[in-house]
Design an enzyme around this catalytic site. Structure first.
Site, PDB file in Angstrom:
ATOM      1  N   GLY A 286       0.814  -1.219   0.000  1.00  0.00           N
ATOM      2  CA  GLY A 286       0.000   0.000   0.000  1.00  0.00           C
ATOM      3  C   GLY A 286       0.841   1.259   0.000  1.00  0.00           C
ATOM      4  CB  CYS A 287       3.733   2.285   2.043  1.00  0.00           C
ATOM      5  SG  CYS A 287       2.884   2.250   3.647  1.00  0.00           S
ATOM      6  CB  THR A 288       5.077   0.316  -2.848  1.00  0.00           C
ATOM      7  OG1 THR A 288       6.012  -0.144  -1.863  1.00  0.00           O
ATOM      8  CG2 THR A 288       5.752   0.385  -4.203  1.00  0.00           C
TER       9      THR A 288
ATOM     10  CB  ALA B 133       5.590   6.168  -2.359  1.00  0.00           C
TER      11      ALA B 133
END
Length: 156
Positions: free
Chosen positions: A46-48, A51
């Site tokens: 999710g963070c990838t 970003a």
């Protein structure tokens, strides 16, 4: 956990980025608004996605004079690996003691797969040049986070 709301004065901070450079909210606000987005952990799916959406929108955000800071409790070395692997073009800031997350009101109890723990709640704050919270982004999916932000910025 008392999360900042529109009109609150944003806590000023100075943190190390993925290049181990000192980054200051005060300095960034001199050139325009700042998007401070909090994410739980570098290099997770999710963070990838989140970003990379911001990475791919950087030119458009630049045209609106918006500086982007991603903040997580990850150490500088982990942020560097994440940034290099994903070719990120904005500052990731290390908040290992989660003092800034606490100050913004995004550090608190979370539940995942039956476990209760403390961590970062995924929220983003648009800080105006006056140092006040201009908008809080709390309703988005990681894949459309950048689109929600751009739509808001263009509607102002």
């Amino acid at each position: 956990m008392k999360t900042l709301t529109v009109g609150d004065i944003a806590p000023l901070f100075t943190l190390q980025n993925q290049k181990d450079e000192t980054v200051s909210l005060t300095e960034a606000l001199k050139t325009g608004p700042v998007l401070v987005y909090f994410y739980p952990k570098a290099s997770t799916p999710g963070c990838t996605v989140q970003a990379c959406g911001l990475r791919d929108s950087k030119e458009e955000l630049n045209s609106l004079c918006v500086t982007v800071f991603g903040v997580s409790p990850d150490p500088v070395a982990k942020l560097a690996r994440f940034s290099d692997k994903q070719s990120l073009n904005f500052s990731l800031l290390s908040d290992e003691d989660h003092a800034i997350a606490d100050a913004f009101g995004v550090w608190g109890e979370k539940k995942f797969m039956g476990k209760i723990y403390d961590g970062i709640h995924r929220l983003s704050f648009l800080i105006g040049q006056d140092g006040k919270v201009a908008h809080v982004f709390n309703k988005f999916k990681t894949k459309d986070h950048h689109e929600v932000i751009l739509a808001h910025l263009k509607s102002r």
